[in-house]
Design an enzyme around this catalytic site. Structure first.
Site, PDB file in Angstrom:
ATOM      1  N   ARG A  51      33.652  23.666  60.788  1.00 18.60           N
ATOM      2  CA  ARG A  51      32.916  24.135  59.611  1.00 18.60           C
ATOM      3  C   ARG A  51      31.965  23.072  59.057  1.00 18.60           C
ATOM      4  O   ARG A  51      30.892  23.401  58.556  1.00 18.60           O
ATOM      5  CB  ARG A  51      33.896  24.569  58.530  1.00 18.60           C
ATOM      6  CG  ARG A  51      34.632  25.846  58.924  1.00 18.60           C
ATOM      7  CD  ARG A  51      35.414  26.353  57.770  1.00 18.60           C
ATOM      8  NE  ARG A  51      36.195  27.536  58.097  1.00 18.60           N
ATOM      9  CZ  ARG A  51      36.935  28.175  57.213  1.00 18.60           C
ATOM     10  NH1 ARG A  51      36.983  27.773  55.970  1.00 18.60           N
ATOM     11  NH2 ARG A  51      37.614  29.242  57.553  1.00 18.60           N
ATOM     12  N   ASP A 153      34.779  33.350  41.333  1.00 18.06           N
ATOM     13  CA  ASP A 153      35.207  32.630  42.539  1.00 18.06           C
ATOM     14  C   ASP A 153      34.534  31.265  42.504  1.00 18.06           C
ATOM     15  O   ASP A 153      33.500  31.094  41.855  1.00 18.06           O
ATOM     16  CB  ASP A 153      34.795  33.394  43.810  1.00 18.06           C
ATOM     17  CG  ASP A 153      35.610  32.964  45.029  1.00 18.06           C
ATOM     18  OD1 ASP A 153      36.521  33.708  45.422  1.00 18.06           O
ATOM     19  OD2 ASP A 153      35.345  31.877  45.583  1.00 18.06           O
TER      20      ASP A 153
HETATM   21  C1  SAM Z   1      41.789  34.292  50.734  1.00 22.20           C
HETATM   22  S1  SAM Z   1      40.587  34.625  49.502  1.00 22.20           S
HETATM   23  C2  SAM Z   1      41.450  35.863  48.531  1.00 22.20           C
HETATM   24  C3  SAM Z   1      40.522  36.936  48.023  1.00 22.20           C
HETATM   25  C4  SAM Z   1      41.169  38.057  47.229  1.00 22.20           C
HETATM   26  N1  SAM Z   1      41.737  37.586  45.991  1.00 22.20           N
HETATM   27  C5  SAM Z   1      42.228  38.759  48.039  1.00 22.20           C
HETATM   28  O1  SAM Z   1      43.413  38.607  47.756  1.00 22.20           O
HETATM   29  O2  SAM Z   1      41.875  39.473  48.991  1.00 22.20           O
HETATM   30  C6  SAM Z   1      40.694  33.161  48.475  1.00 22.20           C
HETATM   31  C7  SAM Z   1      39.498  32.970  47.545  1.00 22.20           C
HETATM   32  O3  SAM Z   1      39.812  31.929  46.623  1.00 22.20           O
HETATM   33  C8  SAM Z   1      38.634  31.178  46.376  1.00 22.20           C
HETATM   34  N2  SAM Z   1      39.004  29.849  45.854  1.00 22.20           N
HETATM   35  C9  SAM Z   1      39.499  28.780  46.536  1.00 22.20           C
HETATM   36  N3  SAM Z   1      39.692  27.742  45.701  1.00 22.20           N
HETATM   37  C10 SAM Z   1      39.322  28.155  44.465  1.00 22.20           C
HETATM   38  C11 SAM Z   1      39.270  27.527  43.191  1.00 22.20           C
HETATM   39  N4  SAM Z   1      39.639  26.258  43.023  1.00 22.20           N
HETATM   40  N5  SAM Z   1      38.820  28.257  42.137  1.00 22.20           N
HETATM   41  C12 SAM Z   1      38.426  29.543  42.296  1.00 22.20           C
HETATM   42  N6  SAM Z   1      38.439  30.193  43.484  1.00 22.20           N
HETATM   43  C13 SAM Z   1      38.884  29.498  44.551  1.00 22.20           C
HETATM   44  C14 SAM Z   1      37.949  31.135  47.727  1.00 22.20           C
HETATM   45  O4  SAM Z   1      36.575  30.853  47.605  1.00 22.20           O
HETATM   46  C15 SAM Z   1      38.241  32.546  48.274  1.00 22.20           C
HETATM   47  O5  SAM Z   1      37.182  33.431  48.004  1.00 22.20           O
END
Ligand code: SAM
Length: 285
Positions: A51, A153
């Site tokens: 990445r 996000d």
């Molecule tokens: C695996 S996805 C889950 C998406 C959705 N909530 C679901 O359950 O399908 C995790 C998300 O968390 C976000 N994320 C990671 N670290 C974060 C942070 N410190 N603050 C806010 N969002 C974060 C990522 O960008 C990603 O879009």
């Protein structure tokens, strides 16, 4: 075991365009942990390499060391792309299906009590907040329900996709046909193979960047429900606890907190009590 892993990583190094040492990986781990709370396990070395190597190329760096040195400056605009590259954004419409009838019943009980406020705190590419919006349209039997959804996000790239609300038909093939017909506009010509969520759904949602690790969140409660699903797994327990503590004053006394399928907030039993599978309520209402 440790030695075998070292051997393996040396082997991988030989096939890589850039040298990526354990020390580089440790630096990446520290940087992303401090910025986003994400704990990367050592099994993620190859993922991190593939990445970030694109970021090295895009910026014209000839080594990971030089690239990582540039991130020592907290104001480097590259921080955004670095963070975006390391988040995992997997999501789906109506993921963890059982949460949606719970949300619908919860909203139903609040009918006639004014506007309902929902927060989707890791909204990724939008499938989750749009599923919440669809549920609310179903509950109130109108495309303009008295509901506002805040979708946030950390990753600006996924937020832009979420705002656009355009999905390939492949991504939508698990949605029942009647939902597809009701909530999406099918693309034609150059847009064929894609569908866009109806503008009414988008109008229910405000998309905004928010880092759950930040001390100050630009959000105002109380929320009737907070979705915080499949993001806490990337954080250690201490970080999770801090975030949960900050959710407490933002949740309405009888509000609900929705967690991901593999997430448990047992370590915060003083703050949240399990109400049903992965759905929590406040201990002190
Ligand atoms: C695996 S996805 C889950 C998406 C959705 N909530 C679901 O359950 O399908 C995790 C998300 O968390 C976000 N994320 C990671 N670290 C974060 C942070 N410190 N603050 C806010 N969002 C974060 C990522 O960008 C990603 O879009």
């Amino acid at each position: 075991m440790g030695e075998m892993m070292d051997y393996d990583s040396e082997f991988m190094d030989a096939s890589r365009e850039y040298k990526f040492t354990t020390q580089d990986f440790e630096r990446v781990k520290k940087l992303i942990y401090n910025r986003a709370g994400i704990s990367l396990s050592s099994s993620k070395q190859n993922m991190v390499y593939s990445r970030l190597v694109r970021r090295l190329r895009a910026n014209g760096y000839d080594s990971f060391k030089a690239y990582l040195d540039s991130l020592e400056s907290p104001n480097n605009p590259e921080w955004e792309a670095f963070t975006n590259a390391l988040t995992t954004n997997l999501t789906a419409f109506f993921r963890e299906q059982h949460h949606f009838p719970t949300l619908e019943q919860h909203a139903e009980k609040r009918r006639n009590k004014g506007k309902i406020h929902l927060w989707c705190s890791a909204s990724s590419t939008g499938e989750e907040p749009y599923s919440m919006a669809m549920s609310m349209v179903q509950t109130f039997k109108t495309f303009t329900p008295p509901v506002h959804i805040l979708a946030t996000d950390l990753d600006t790239h996924v937020l832009a996709k979420a705002k656009a609300g355009i999905y390939s038909l492949e991504k939508l093939d698990k949605l029942p046909k009647e939902k597809l017909r009701k909530f999406f506009l099918k693309g034609k010509g150059v847009h064929s193979g894609y569908a866009m969520v109806r503008p009414e759904l988008r109008e229910m949602i405000t998309f905004r960047q928010l880092n759950l690790l930040d001390n100050n969140w630009p959000v105002r409660g109380p929320f009737d429900a907070i979705f915080c699903r499949n993001v806490m797994i990337y954080f250690d327990k201490q970080t999770q606890y801090k975030i949960l503590q900050k959710f407490v004053p933002l949740l309405a006394p009888d509000g609900l907190l929705f967690a991901g399928h593999s997430e448990s907030f047992q370590h915060a039993a003083d703050l949240f009590r399990l109400r049903e599978k992965t759905v929590y309520e406040l201990v002190n209402k």
